[in-house]
Write a protein that holds these residues in place. Structure first.
Motif: not given
Length: 201
Positions: A1-2, A24-27, A189-190, A195-197
């Motif tokens: 799920m997102a 937060a910035e990446k998302l 990497a964390c 982000y992928r999760i």
């Protein structure tokens, strides 16, 4: 799920705050750390510096820290101690922020406060003492205390605060969805893994 909300709990010096901010910035999510402090300050009238320290740390590393706190008078902080009143207001602000929209929230028992929300991912960021000791000296400089003592002091006070208000063990794996070691994995990497999760990739 997102996931709409990510809470980041962390050991002092582990880089958890950096991981949360980069994520937060990446998302493209809102990021609440200093901004959360500012909002609690507006809601309570307490100085941001007071909230920064007392909103996440006990007076000492002793479990008796909250035993002898002064109770407020009737009509002032609803008769609660300053610590209880501050936690109550922080809880309200965190719940409001979670309703407001997608966000990353750092610390302040947010993992516990939002524990019943299925759209929330709870992460705990940690690292070995030598790694964290080197990092805090590099970022914050030397102090009268040794870096190891600073780590033990900050984490001890954070642990007492967390366990007092949640009844749970700070850092225990069962309280989080994922626990990440920034020394062995690396901060970036964390961020990528979280982000992928969140994106369900």
């Amino acid at each position: 799920m997102a996931y709409r909300i990510i809470t980041v709990s962390r050991q002092f010096g582990s880089g958890g705050r950096s991981v949360g901010k980069k994520l937060a910035e990446k998302l493209g999510y809102a990021y609440y750390d200093k901004e959360l402090v500012k909002q609690v300050s507006l809601a309570t009238g307490f100085a941001p510096e007071f909230i920064e320290e007392k909103g996440e740390y006990a007076q000492s590393r002793s479990k008796l820290s909250y035993l002898f706190t002064t109770v407020g008078t009737a009509g002032v902080m609803n008769g609660m101690t300053a610590a209880d009143y501050l936690y109550t207001m922080q809880r309200k602000v965190i719940l409001d922020l979670a309703e407001k929209g997608d966000c990353v929230i750092v610390g302040r028992c947010a993992d516990y406060i939002l524990r019943d929300r299925p759209d929330t991912l709870h992460a705990f960021i940690h690292a070995p003492v030598p790694y964290r000791a080197e990092r805090i000296v590099r970022l914050y400089g030397e102090s009268e205390q040794s870096p190891e003592k600073r780590l033990a002091d900050k984490d001890g006070k954070r642990r007492v605060n967390y366990e007092h208000f949640t009844g749970r063990t700070w850092g225990a794996a069962e309280n989080y969805d994922i626990s990440l070691n920034t020394e062995s994995i690396g901060e970036d990497a964390c961020v990528e893994l979280l982000y992928r999760i969140v994106k369900g990739e």
